[in-house]
Design a protein around this motif. Structure first.
Motif, PDB file in Angstrom:
ATOM      1  N   ALA A  44      22.920   6.429   0.054  1.00  0.00           N
ATOM      2  CA  ALA A  44      22.122   6.268  -1.361  1.00  0.00           C
ATOM      3  C   ALA A  44      22.960   7.348  -2.158  1.00  0.00           C
ATOM      4  CB  ALA A  44      20.573   6.770  -1.043  1.00  0.00           C
ATOM      5  N   ILE A  45      23.087   8.677  -1.867  1.00  0.00           N
ATOM      6  CA  ILE A  45      23.583   9.756  -2.875  1.00  0.00           C
ATOM      7  C   ILE A  45      25.016   8.978  -3.512  1.00  0.00           C
ATOM      8  CG2 ILE A  45      24.421  11.930  -3.079  1.00  0.00           C
ATOM      9  CD1 ILE A  45      22.274  12.963  -1.200  1.00  0.00           C
ATOM     10  N   ASN A  46      25.776   8.666  -2.586  1.00  0.00           N
ATOM     11  CA  ASN A  46      27.228   8.299  -3.003  1.00  0.00           C
ATOM     12  C   ASN A  46      26.975   7.046  -3.958  1.00  0.00           C
ATOM     13  OD1 ASN A  46      28.611  10.256  -1.701  1.00  0.00           O
ATOM     14  ND2 ASN A  46      28.981   9.010   0.334  1.00  0.00           N
ATOM     15  N   ASP A  47      26.025   6.134  -3.471  1.00  0.00           N
ATOM     16  CA  ASP A  47      25.740   4.970  -4.532  1.00  0.00           C
ATOM     17  C   ASP A  47      25.386   5.376  -5.853  1.00  0.00           C
ATOM     18  OD1 ASP A  47      25.525   2.316  -4.876  1.00  0.00           O
ATOM     19  OD2 ASP A  47      23.950   2.127  -3.890  1.00  0.00           O
ATOM     20  N   LEU A  48      24.288   6.384  -5.967  1.00  0.00           N
ATOM     21  CA  LEU A  48      23.826   6.854  -7.251  1.00  0.00           C
ATOM     22  C   LEU A  48      24.848   7.412  -7.804  1.00  0.00           C
ATOM     23  CD1 LEU A  48      21.439   7.180  -8.864  1.00  0.00           C
ATOM     24  CD2 LEU A  48      20.916   9.182  -7.581  1.00  0.00           C
ATOM     25  N   LEU A  49      25.606   8.356  -7.509  1.00  0.00           N
ATOM     26  CA  LEU A  49      26.490   9.277  -8.125  1.00  0.00           C
ATOM     27  C   LEU A  49      27.702   8.588  -8.725  1.00  0.00           C
ATOM     28  CD1 LEU A  49      26.663  12.550  -6.072  1.00  0.00           C
ATOM     29  CD2 LEU A  49      25.459  12.217  -8.215  1.00  0.00           C
ATOM     30  N   GLY A  50      27.934   7.239  -7.889  1.00  0.00           N
ATOM     31  CA  GLY A  50      29.106   6.513  -8.348  1.00  0.00           C
ATOM     32  C   GLY A  50      28.526   5.931  -9.990  1.00  0.00           C
TER      33      GLY A  50
ATOM     34  N   LYS B 147      13.574   6.330 -10.293  1.00  0.00           N
ATOM     35  CA  LYS B 147      13.505   4.942  -9.864  1.00  0.00           C
ATOM     36  C   LYS B 147      14.714   4.330  -9.378  1.00  0.00           C
ATOM     37  CE  LYS B 147       9.828   4.133 -13.338  1.00  0.00           C
ATOM     38  NZ  LYS B 147       9.491   3.458 -14.564  1.00  0.00           N
ATOM     39  N   ASP B 148      15.890   4.665 -10.035  1.00  0.00           N
ATOM     40  CA  ASP B 148      17.266   4.071  -9.742  1.00  0.00           C
ATOM     41  C   ASP B 148      17.541   4.374  -8.261  1.00  0.00           C
ATOM     42  OD1 ASP B 148      19.554   3.001  -9.479  1.00  0.00           O
ATOM     43  OD2 ASP B 148      20.534   4.235 -11.099  1.00  0.00           O
ATOM     44  N   PHE B 149      17.168   5.706  -7.926  1.00  0.00           N
ATOM     45  CA  PHE B 149      17.608   6.312  -6.492  1.00  0.00           C
ATOM     46  C   PHE B 149      16.491   5.452  -5.599  1.00  0.00           C
ATOM     47  CE2 PHE B 149      16.758   9.424  -2.865  1.00  0.00           C
ATOM     48  CZ  PHE B 149      18.026   9.268  -2.387  1.00  0.00           C
ATOM     49  N   LEU B 150      15.303   5.427  -5.827  1.00  0.00           N
ATOM     50  CA  LEU B 150      14.367   4.701  -4.921  1.00  0.00           C
ATOM     51  C   LEU B 150      14.659   3.157  -4.565  1.00  0.00           C
ATOM     52  CD1 LEU B 150      10.830   5.844  -5.926  1.00  0.00           C
ATOM     53  CD2 LEU B 150      12.247   6.709  -3.912  1.00  0.00           C
TER      54      LEU B 150
END
Length: 406
Positions: free
Chosen positions: A213-219, A389-392
C-alpha cells in the motif's frame, strides 16, 4: 500535535463569520468588537498564507480554503466541547455551568495539558513545547481552576493525570489533530506537500499489506509524510483513539472492544503451523497431537487471536509443550524457525515469501476455523484528508487482490 495553535477565540470568530456571513454578527456571538474580529481573521489568513473570506459590498463569502479550514475548526470545537462536558459530568456540575466552558480554554492551556500528559513531568513538558516551566505550570493550574476539578497529581515517577483528566486529554488531542488535518488540507489545496498518514501496524500488516500500500501511494504522491508505529493491539488502539495514529491495520477483533471505533474487513487470513523445510515432522505422513506437543513453539503474546488458538490446541495439561518462546517479532520468528526445529502458528500470508524461496514450509496439518478477518480500524466520525482517503482506497484494493498477491 500542532505546535502552532492559533488563539482559540480567533478560531471561534472565524467559524462565526462563515456561519453568519457577517463580521458584526460574529462579533456579537464571540463577545469581541467588530474590528477585533476583522483583525483576528486577518491574522489567521496571514498565518495560513491564504484568504479565507471574500469581502464584498453585498456581504462576506468564504473562499474554498475558508470552507476547508472552518470545517476543521467546527470539528475541533466539537471535541473540545465534548471533553469539557465529560469532565463536568464526572464532577457532577450543572449543565448550565459547563455548556460554554470550552469557549474559555486557551491554546497555551491545551498545549500544556497534552505535553504534561505525554511527558509526565513539568520540566520535560515545558521543554517539548518551547515555553518556560513557570509558564507551563501556570497554564496547567489555570486550566485546573477553570474546570474546578483536579487534573494532575504528584507521584514518585512524576506528574500523573487524574481519572477526570484522561477523557479531556483524549478529546484535546483529537481536537488538535483536526487542526493539523486542516493545515494539511490547505497545503494540499495549494499544491504543496502530500499530507500525513499515521499508521498503527500489527505483524501481518508489516509483512504483507503495508509495504504494497505504501509503495503504491508513494508512486503517485511521493511527498506524502508516512509514519508507522509498531506494537501490540492494546497500545495501538489507545494511540488510534487519542489521535496519535489515523489507521490501525491488522487482525480485526470480535466483538469490537470499544464503541468509538469502526472496523473494515479486507480479506480472511487462515493460520498454519510452520517450520523449516527440512524439519523432522515434514517427513511424517501423519502428524499427531503428541508430536506437536513435543515440539518447541514460538507464539505471540497473550490476548492475540493466534495465541488464543494455540492455547485451544492443547487443552489437556499433560499434552502442553514444555518449551515456548513468546515474541511478536517476525524477524526473530523467521530466524529461529530457519535455524532450529522450532515451530510456530502464524498467518499463511506472513510466510508467503519464505515459502516461495524454500526457506519455510507449512506442516501438512489442516487447522479448522482459523480464518481471521484482516482489515483496518478507524475512529468513528473520523474525517480523513484526501491523501488518507487515497491510502484507504489502496488498502481496499490490495485486500481484494490479497490471495493473488500472496
Amino acid at each position: 500535535m500542532a505546535q502552532d495553535i492559533p488563539n482559540i477565540k480567533h478560531l471561534r470568530a472565524c467559524e462565526a463569520v462563515l456561519r453568519t456571513r457577517s463580521f458584526s454578527a460574529a462579533a456579537d456571538e464571540v463577545f469581541m468588537s467588530q474590528p477585533a474580529v476583522t483583525q483576528a481573521v486577518a491574522k489567521l489568513e496571514t498565518q495560513l498564507g491564504s484568504t479565507l473570506f471574500d469581502r464584498r459590498p453585498e456581504g462576506v463569502f468564504p473562499t474554498e480554503i475558508g470552507h476547508i479550514f472552518v470545517s476543521r475548526i467546527v470539528r475541533m470545537q466539537h471535541y473540545l466541547a465534548q471533553g469539557m462536558a465529560e469532565i463536568m459530568r464526572s464532577a457532577r456540575r450543572q449543565h448550565g455551568q459547563s455548556a460554554k466552558l470550552h469557549h474559555l480554554v486557551t491554546s497555551v492551556q491545551l498545549r500544556a495539558l497534552v505535553a504534561i500528559a505525554e511527558a509526565g513531568n513539568f520540566s520535560l513538558a515545558a521543554r517539548s513545547i518551547g515555553i518556560s516551566q513557570p509558564s507551563l505550570h501556570r497554564a496547567a493550574r489555570d486550566l485546573e481552576h477553570l474546570c474546578a476539578v483536579p487534573l494532575f497529581e504528584k507521584a514518585s515517577t512524576g506528574i500523573l493525570l487524574t481519572k477526570l483528566a484522561e477523557g479531556l486529554v483524549m478529546n484535546t488531542k483529537l481536537a488538535l489533530m483536526e487542526l493539523d488535518q486542516g493545515y494539511d488540507e490547505i497545503a494540499a489545496w495549494k499544491g504543496g506537500r502530500g499530507g500525513r498518514v499515521a499508521i498503527g501496524s500489527m505483524p501481518l500488516a508489516r509483512s504483507a499489506i503495508l509495504p504494497a500500500a505504501i509503495n503504491d501511494l508513494l508512486g503517485q504522491a511521493p511527498d506524502t509524510r508516512i509514519s508507522i508505529i509498531d506494537g501490540p493491539y492494546r497500545e495501538l488502539l489507545y494511540a488510534l483513539r487519542h489521535g496519535d495514529i489515523d489507521i490501525l491495520i491488522g487482525a480485526l477483533r470480535d466483538p469490537v472492544p470499544v464503541d468509538d471505533i469502526e472496523q473494515t474487513a479486507l480479506f480472511d487470513d487462515p493460520l498454519a503451523i510452520v517450520a523449516r523445510v527440512n524439519h523432522p515432522l515434514m517427513k511424517q505422513d501423519v502428524i499427531t497431537h503428541e508430536d506437536l506437543a513435543k515440539c518447541a513453539w514460538i507464539v505471540p503474546r497473550r490476548g492475540a487471536p493466534t495465541r488464543e488458538y494455540f492455547e485451544s490446541m492443547f487443552p489437556e495439561e499433560g499434552l502442553r509443550p514444555q518449551s515456548v518462546i513468546v515474541t511478536g517479532s517476525l524477524i526473530l520468528i523467521r530466524r529461529l524457525l530457519s535455524t532450529s526445529d522450532q515451530v510456530t502458528i502464524i498467518s499463511r500470508h506472513q510466510i508467503a515469501q519464505e515459502e516461495k524461496y524454500g526457506e519455510l514450509k507449512r506442516l501438512p496439518i489442516t487447522l479448522s476455523d482459523t480464518e481471521r478477518p484482516i482489515g483496518f480500524t478507524t475512529r468513528k466520525g473520523w474525517s480523513p484528508t484526501a491523501i488518507q482517503k487515497d491510502f484507504l482506497a489502496r488498502l481496499s484494493d490490495i485486500g481484494q487482490r490479497a490471495n493473488e498477491i500472496w
